[in-house]
Design a protein around this motif. Structure first.
Motif, PDB file in Angstrom:
ATOM      1  N   THR A  19      23.823  10.710-132.146  1.00  0.00           N
ATOM      2  CA  THR A  19      23.596  10.186-131.098  1.00  0.00           C
ATOM      3  C   THR A  19      24.323   8.997-130.673  1.00  0.00           C
ATOM      4  O   THR A  19      24.041   7.983-129.786  1.00  0.00           O
ATOM      5  N   ASP A  20      25.496   8.986-130.835  1.00  0.00           N
ATOM      6  CA  ASP A  20      26.650   7.866-130.693  1.00  0.00           C
ATOM      7  C   ASP A  20      26.538   7.616-129.159  1.00  0.00           C
ATOM      8  O   ASP A  20      26.842   6.481-128.891  1.00  0.00           O
ATOM      9  N   ASN A  21      26.525   8.668-128.336  1.00  0.00           N
ATOM     10  CA  ASN A  21      26.997   8.601-127.171  1.00  0.00           C
ATOM     11  C   ASN A  21      25.315   8.276-126.313  1.00  0.00           C
ATOM     12  O   ASN A  21      25.425   8.060-125.013  1.00  0.00           O
ATOM     13  N   GLN A  78      22.507  -1.263-133.903  1.00  0.00           N
ATOM     14  CA  GLN A  78      22.272  -0.101-133.023  1.00  0.00           C
ATOM     15  C   GLN A  78      21.744   0.850-133.807  1.00  0.00           C
ATOM     16  O   GLN A  78      21.926   1.158-134.947  1.00  0.00           O
ATOM     17  N   ARG A 124      22.327   6.066-125.233  1.00  0.00           N
ATOM     18  CA  ARG A 124      21.932   4.597-124.787  1.00  0.00           C
ATOM     19  C   ARG A 124      20.611   4.527-124.923  1.00  0.00           C
ATOM     20  O   ARG A 124      19.863   4.184-124.028  1.00  0.00           O
ATOM     21  N   ALA A 125      20.121   4.593-125.958  1.00  0.00           N
ATOM     22  CA  ALA A 125      18.548   4.749-126.352  1.00  0.00           C
ATOM     23  C   ALA A 125      18.164   4.257-127.760  1.00  0.00           C
ATOM     24  O   ALA A 125      19.086   4.730-128.781  1.00  0.00           O
ATOM     25  N   THR A 182      14.022   6.675-123.747  1.00  0.00           N
ATOM     26  CA  THR A 182      14.781   6.641-122.550  1.00  0.00           C
ATOM     27  C   THR A 182      13.900   6.420-121.372  1.00  0.00           C
ATOM     28  O   THR A 182      12.635   6.595-121.480  1.00  0.00           O
TER      29      THR A 182
END
Length: 172
Positions: free
Chosen positions: A124-126, A107, A128-129, A149
């Motif tokens: 950027t933990d949240n 990740q 999704r990219a 994104t």
């Protein structure tokens, strides 16, 4: 025969308050305790007296910070994790904040390290990219990076707390 690699910077008034350009070289240390070494130094960036870069000096790709005035590497306690591949670092002008791209367990993330508190945060933990190529403002308040994104690479702006910034007021 070993290849000796030297990082040489042409500076335009950044170090030591000098005006104009000058060529400087830093000493070579085969053990890796200085700026120049026989190891791979990748993506060096400079902010005032600091040079930040990633290197494989300890057998993994880690982040290093060099103070050009003191001519020494600065200890970065709590920054380099054994399970994270760190790359593309940038540093604030005062050397307090270091931002970099990290890959942990497949990740990608944009991480911010605060030298004063020795805290490492995934900004950027949240998100999704996939993310890459972070930079940080001179004062360390704004981080810009690329994120994939919607099937394309976009530039996103975040503050130090990991919150998206929708716009920047140029008068600030």
């Amino acid at each position: 025969m070993k290849l000796r690699v030297f990082l040489v910077l042409v500076l335009a008034g950044g170090l030591g308050g000098c005006g104009g350009s000058r060529l400087i070289t830093f000493p070579y240390d085969p053990s890796g305790r200085s700026l120049n070494s026989p190891f791979g130094e990748v993506t060096p960036r400079i902010a005032d007296r600091y040079i930040v870069f990633s290197s494989d000096r300890r057998g993994s790709q880690d982040i290093y910070l060099y103070d050009t005035v003191a001519q020494t590497l600065i200890e970065l306690s709590g920054l380099n994790a054994i399970d994270t591949l760190e790359s593309n670092p940038a540093v604030s002008v005062n050397g307090r904040f270091i931002v970099f791209a990290g890959n942990r367990q497949g990740q990608s993330g944009i991480y911010l390290y605060d030298r004063d508190t020795r805290q490492l945060r995934n900004l950027t933990d949240n998100l999704r990219a996939a993310v890459r190529n972070p930079v940080i403002s001179a004062d360390g308040n704004v981080i810009a990076f690329e994120a994939s994104t919607n099937g394309q690479w976009d530039i996103l702006l975040y503050n130090r707390l990991g919150q998206p910034i929708n716009g920047i007021n140029p008068s600030r």
